[in-house]
Design an enzyme around this catalytic site. Structure first.
Site, PDB file in Angstrom:
ATOM      1  N   TYR A 161       0.853  -1.188   0.000  1.00  0.00           N
ATOM      2  CA  TYR A 161       0.000   0.000   0.000  1.00  0.00           C
ATOM      3  C   TYR A 161       0.891   1.240   0.000  1.00  0.00           C
ATOM      4  CZ  TYR A 161      -4.265   2.278  -0.399  1.00  0.00           C
ATOM      5  OH  TYR A 161      -5.253   3.059  -0.928  1.00  0.00           O
ATOM      6  N   ARG A 205      -8.485  10.611  -8.466  1.00  0.00           N
ATOM      7  CA  ARG A 205      -7.586  11.252  -7.492  1.00  0.00           C
ATOM      8  C   ARG A 205      -6.888  10.158  -6.702  1.00  0.00           C
ATOM      9  NH1 ARG A 205      -8.224  11.789  -1.885  1.00  0.00           N
ATOM     10  NH2 ARG A 205      -7.048   9.994  -2.444  1.00  0.00           N
ATOM     11  N   LYS A 239      -6.182  -2.173  -1.344  1.00  0.00           N
ATOM     12  CA  LYS A 239      -7.074  -2.029  -0.184  1.00  0.00           C
ATOM     13  C   LYS A 239      -7.678  -3.372   0.191  1.00  0.00           C
ATOM     14  CE  LYS A 239      -7.155   2.222   1.072  1.00  0.00           C
ATOM     15  NZ  LYS A 239      -7.651   3.378   1.728  1.00  0.00           N
ATOM     16  N   GLU A 272     -13.382   4.815  -3.294  1.00  0.00           N
ATOM     17  CA  GLU A 272     -11.972   5.069  -3.027  1.00  0.00           C
ATOM     18  C   GLU A 272     -11.366   5.947  -4.113  1.00  0.00           C
ATOM     19  OE1 GLU A 272     -10.576   3.458  -0.251  1.00  0.00           O
ATOM     20  OE2 GLU A 272      -8.900   4.785  -0.669  1.00  0.00           O
ATOM     21  N   ASP A 273     -10.734   7.016  -3.713  1.00  0.00           N
ATOM     22  CA  ASP A 273      -9.950   7.857  -4.627  1.00  0.00           C
ATOM     23  C   ASP A 273     -10.736   8.395  -5.828  1.00  0.00           C
ATOM     24  OD1 ASP A 273      -7.980   7.535  -2.814  1.00  0.00           O
ATOM     25  OD2 ASP A 273      -6.534   6.589  -4.137  1.00  0.00           O
ATOM     26  N   ASP A 289     -13.878   5.801   1.924  1.00  0.00           N
ATOM     27  CA  ASP A 289     -12.750   5.696   2.841  1.00  0.00           C
ATOM     28  C   ASP A 289     -11.951   6.989   2.944  1.00  0.00           C
ATOM     29  OD1 ASP A 289     -11.185   4.093   4.638  1.00  0.00           O
ATOM     30  OD2 ASP A 289      -9.586   4.265   3.156  1.00  0.00           O
ATOM     31  N   ASP A 290     -11.843   7.714   1.826  1.00  0.00           N
ATOM     32  CA  ASP A 290     -11.054   8.959   1.857  1.00  0.00           C
ATOM     33  C   ASP A 290     -11.702   9.985   2.772  1.00  0.00           C
ATOM     34  OD1 ASP A 290      -9.249   8.053  -0.251  1.00  0.00           O
ATOM     35  OD2 ASP A 290     -11.080   8.120  -1.446  1.00  0.00           O
ATOM     36  N   ASN A 307      -0.238  11.827   1.404  1.00  0.00           N
ATOM     37  CA  ASN A 307       0.447  10.665   0.820  1.00  0.00           C
ATOM     38  C   ASN A 307       0.757  10.929  -0.645  1.00  0.00           C
ATOM     39  OD1 ASN A 307       0.152   8.986   3.124  1.00  0.00           O
ATOM     40  ND2 ASN A 307      -1.980   8.636   2.569  1.00  0.00           N
TER      41      ASN A 307
HETATM   42  P1  NAD Z   1      -8.664  16.592  -2.236  1.00  0.00           P
HETATM   43  O1  NAD Z   1      -8.175  16.791  -3.608  1.00  0.00           O
HETATM   44  O2  NAD Z   1     -10.097  16.283  -1.996  1.00  0.00           O
HETATM   45  O3  NAD Z   1      -8.307  17.895  -1.355  1.00  0.00           O
HETATM   46  C1  NAD Z   1      -7.078  18.561  -1.398  1.00  0.00           C
HETATM   47  C2  NAD Z   1      -7.249  19.896  -0.698  1.00  0.00           C
HETATM   48  O4  NAD Z   1      -5.973  20.522  -0.596  1.00  0.00           O
HETATM   49  C3  NAD Z   1      -8.154  20.862  -1.432  1.00  0.00           C
HETATM   50  O5  NAD Z   1      -8.979  21.537  -0.532  1.00  0.00           O
HETATM   51  C4  NAD Z   1      -7.171  21.865  -2.042  1.00  0.00           C
HETATM   52  O6  NAD Z   1      -7.727  23.156  -2.207  1.00  0.00           O
HETATM   53  C5  NAD Z   1      -6.098  21.866  -0.978  1.00  0.00           C
HETATM   54  N1  NAD Z   1      -4.833  22.382  -1.495  1.00  0.00           N
HETATM   55  C6  NAD Z   1      -4.200  22.076  -2.634  1.00  0.00           C
HETATM   56  N2  NAD Z   1      -3.074  22.798  -2.755  1.00  0.00           N
HETATM   57  C7  NAD Z   1      -2.998  23.560  -1.649  1.00  0.00           C
HETATM   58  C8  NAD Z   1      -2.070  24.534  -1.192  1.00  0.00           C
HETATM   59  N3  NAD Z   1      -0.979  24.847  -1.900  1.00  0.00           N
HETATM   60  N4  NAD Z   1      -2.325  25.145  -0.020  1.00  0.00           N
HETATM   61  C9  NAD Z   1      -3.415  24.850   0.691  1.00  0.00           C
HETATM   62  N5  NAD Z   1      -4.325  23.940   0.314  1.00  0.00           N
HETATM   63  C10 NAD Z   1      -4.112  23.308  -0.851  1.00  0.00           C
HETATM   64  O7  NAD Z   1      -7.770  15.457  -1.626  1.00  0.00           O
HETATM   65  P2  NAD Z   1      -8.024  14.626  -0.270  1.00  0.00           P
HETATM   66  O8  NAD Z   1      -8.758  13.375  -0.556  1.00  0.00           O
HETATM   67  O9  NAD Z   1      -8.584  15.523   0.742  1.00  0.00           O
HETATM   68  O10 NAD Z   1      -6.548  14.188   0.091  1.00  0.00           O
HETATM   69  C11 NAD Z   1      -5.582  15.155   0.441  1.00  0.00           C
HETATM   70  C12 NAD Z   1      -4.323  14.466   0.907  1.00  0.00           C
HETATM   71  O11 NAD Z   1      -4.605  13.702   2.077  1.00  0.00           O
HETATM   72  C13 NAD Z   1      -3.745  13.484  -0.112  1.00  0.00           C
HETATM   73  O12 NAD Z   1      -2.342  13.655  -0.179  1.00  0.00           O
HETATM   74  C14 NAD Z   1      -4.054  12.138   0.460  1.00  0.00           C
HETATM   75  O13 NAD Z   1      -3.066  11.189   0.147  1.00  0.00           O
HETATM   76  C15 NAD Z   1      -4.043  12.423   1.939  1.00  0.00           C
HETATM   77  N6  NAD Z   1      -4.809  11.421   2.671  1.00  0.00           N
HETATM   78  C16 NAD Z   1      -4.223  10.847   3.757  1.00  0.00           C
HETATM   79  C17 NAD Z   1      -4.884   9.881   4.457  1.00  0.00           C
HETATM   80  C18 NAD Z   1      -4.219   9.284   5.665  1.00  0.00           C
HETATM   81  O14 NAD Z   1      -3.231   9.761   6.090  1.00  0.00           O
HETATM   82  N7  NAD Z   1      -4.753   8.268   6.283  1.00  0.00           N
HETATM   83  C19 NAD Z   1      -6.130   9.453   4.055  1.00  0.00           C
HETATM   84  C20 NAD Z   1      -6.737  10.068   2.946  1.00  0.00           C
HETATM   85  C21 NAD Z   1      -6.057  11.065   2.264  1.00  0.00           C
END
Ligand code: NAD
Length: 551
Positions: A103, A156, A174, A245-246, A268-269, A408
């Protein structure tokens, strides 16, 4: 024993190479002498029978010779295609080491390379070109007892963006974790990727790309495809849980709202991430002896993860006795355009509850200085967005600043563990989305925990499947977060880890599943009889990677 007449006396099992080529049945060199005679395997296998332990040793020897993570990923994927039981045995015995290969972060690289490393079918592709035939497409899957589907449309993938059908690595990965972490039987699992095109111009031009090479289908046409898919799943696998997912964030929120009260589904996200992050905060409160409801929390990123975490924190704070609107006042968000506040126009619906009446602030540093949060949570996908200046500022404001860099894969983390500890003289309470190794500082070794969704979704899945719950609710995620935080030992907390060791994951998943199934019964959502002892009932459903005897 007469070999010829005894072949395949265990009716239903294939014989000879067909048996060896079936990854669910294959035992490789561990087929016993009697099985070799009964199933016509003599001569097809090297003569001496190996134990499973010997096979594990051989696999680990070969694994150890691989020189890159992507080669390790390909090697393990090939083992899964060859001998599923052995694959899961190896994985379970080496989970902490192999989880980052199967993963995040390596799965991200595998998706980027997917069209070049593709070998054989591991799931179902639902293509827009087959509209009207999704029911039949799903019928082509050989297992009829599917209980969990993980589906993506590849828009995504992790923090990597639109990878189209190459996102298939995510549902596959997953579901491997469902089996490894919660013992969901591999034949209950079905990875699905929906192909509606891709806006990734490199993939549109890649001659080896094997999805639709046009812009993504949007609007009503997209919704019709998704609706046909949902109905087709219901027709083929009536009791199936669907994990989204994603998906890109506009579709993710819409689809969750459309289907969460109609079918057994979650995202899940949004929800899984929320539970794992909330569990991290519960653990952090054990360290600081603070109350969640008193925290001021600033998010960098207001997408699926940010909104999901925020909404669940509001429920958790409300449980501690404040109103939901008071709770929302404690949460602040910065997105790519700056502070989410009431002065901004055209905010997406999920951001509106957090658009407080406050002057606009352009970036994280100005927001940290003005708002003085105790917690910052990075879910922006922006590498090193928590600069040393921001980390130091958090250290100035707080005795024990809580810093979660959840993006991530590893390269996208808002800061490294080392940066968080060094920037705060070791006072930071840190968690990340991708794993970071131990950090040595001032004679202390910090072992930061990874807020891995794998702590949550497999247990939720087992609880839902085991109780035959008709729906997955937000309350289940709140419960799962509490149970997860309770599983962290004081010793783990003292090394800086807000999450338990992964080598206890099956026990943790059983605890979460038990609490979730119990809740399903209490809320009238369960379709199964209430067992006398929920935990041992769910334990008995957990599949163990042990060879069956065929003779
Ligand atoms: P998303 O695309 O839905 O949201 C991304 C957000 O970041 C948006 O609101 C965007 O406006 C903001 N953003 C982008 N560039 C930016 C900047 N320069 N400054 C401030 N804000 C900015 O994506 P998501 O599903 O919310 O995922 C975001 C991140 O979280 C990913 O990297 C994902 O891998 C990570 N994530 C981690 C976990 C975990 O740790 N368990 C779980 C899910 C997602």
């Amino acid at each position: 024993m007469n070999e010829a007449t005894n072949i395949a006396y265990n009716v239903g099992l294939p014989t000879g190479l067909q048996l060896i080529n079936d990854p669910g049945l294959n035992k490789g060199t561990a087929f016993t002498e009697a099985e070799r005679i009964a199933y016509g395997l003599r001569g097809l296998l090297p003569p001496r029978v190996n134990t499973m332990e010997e096979q594990v040793r051989r696999v680990l020897g070969n694994y150890g010779r691989k020189t890159s993570d992507i080669e390790r990923y390909i090697f393990l994927a090939a083992l899964k295609d060859r001998n599923r039981t052995l694959f899961y045995r190896v994985l379970l015995e080496n989970l902490e080491e192999m989880m980052p290969i199967l993963y995040t972060p390596t799965v991200g690289k595998a998706c980027q390379e997917y069209v070049h490393i593709y070998r054989r079918p591991s799931g179902i592709f639902i293509s827009a070109t087959n509209k009207g035939h999704f029911r039949d497409n799903l019928r082509n899957w050989p297992n009829r007892n599917v209980r969990v589907i993980v589906v993506t449309d590849g828009e995504r993938i992790l923090g990597l963006g639109d990878l189209g059908v190459a996102g298939m690595g995510i549902p596959i990965g997953k579901l491997v974790l469902y089996t490894a972490c919660a013992g969901i039987h591999p034949s209950w699992c079905l990875p699905v990727t929906i192909d509606v095109g891709t806006n990734n111009t490199a993939l549109q031009k890649d001659p080896l790309y094997f999805g639709l090479q046009h812009e993504r289908i949007r609007g009503d046409a997209y919704d019709e495809l998704l609706e046909e898919f949902i109905v087709a799943v219901g027709d083929n696998f009536p009791r199936c849980l669907i994990q989204f997912e994603d998906f890109g964030n506009t579709n993710a929120f819409r689809l969750l709202n459309r289907y969460k009260d109609r079918i057994c589904t979650f995202n899940d996200d949004i929800q899984g991430t929320a539970a794992v992050a909330l569990a991290g905060l519960f653990s952090a409160m054990r360290v600081t002896r603070g109350k969640l409801k008193d925290q001021k929390i600033l998010f960098l990123g207001a997408g699926e993860a940010g909104a999901g975490i925020g909404n669940l924190i509001v429920s958790a704070m409300a449980d501690e006795g404040i109103s939901a609107s008071e709770a929302r006042q404690r949460l602040w968000f910065i997105d790519s355009k700056g502070l989410v506040c009431s002065r901004r126009e055209n905010l997406a619906e999920h951001k509106l509850p957090y658009a407080h009446d406050h002057e606009y602030l352009p970036d994280l540093l100005s927001a940290v200085k003005a708002l003085k949060p105790g917690v910052i949570i990075g879910v922006s996908g922006q590498q090193n967005a928590f600069t040393s200046e921001i980390i130091q500022e958090m250290g100035k404001i707080n005795k024990s600043p809580i810093i979660f860099a959840l993006s991530n894969p590893t390269d996208n983390a808002e800061c490294t563990a080392e940066a968080a500890y060094k920037g705060t003289e070791g006072r930071a309470i840190f968690a990340s989305g991708s794993p970071f190794g131990p950090v040595k500082m001032n004679g202390r070794t910090f072992t930061p925990g990874q807020g891995n969704n794998a702590y949550i979704f497999p247990g939720i899945g087992l609880g839902v499947a085991g109780s035959k719950a008709a729906r997955v609710t937000d309350e289940m995620f709140l419960t799962a977060a509490r149970v997860l935080a309770q599983q962290v030992t004081d010793a783990e907390l003292s090394t800086g880890s807000l999450y338990p060791r992964l080598n206890r994951i099956r026990e943790i998943s059983a605890e979460i599943a038990s609490a979730v199934a119990q809740l399903a019964h209490e809320r009238g959502l369960a379709k199964s009889d209430l067992p006398k002892d929920m935990k041992s009932h769910l334990r008995s459903l957990m599949w163990e990677p042990i060879y069956q005897e065929y003779v």
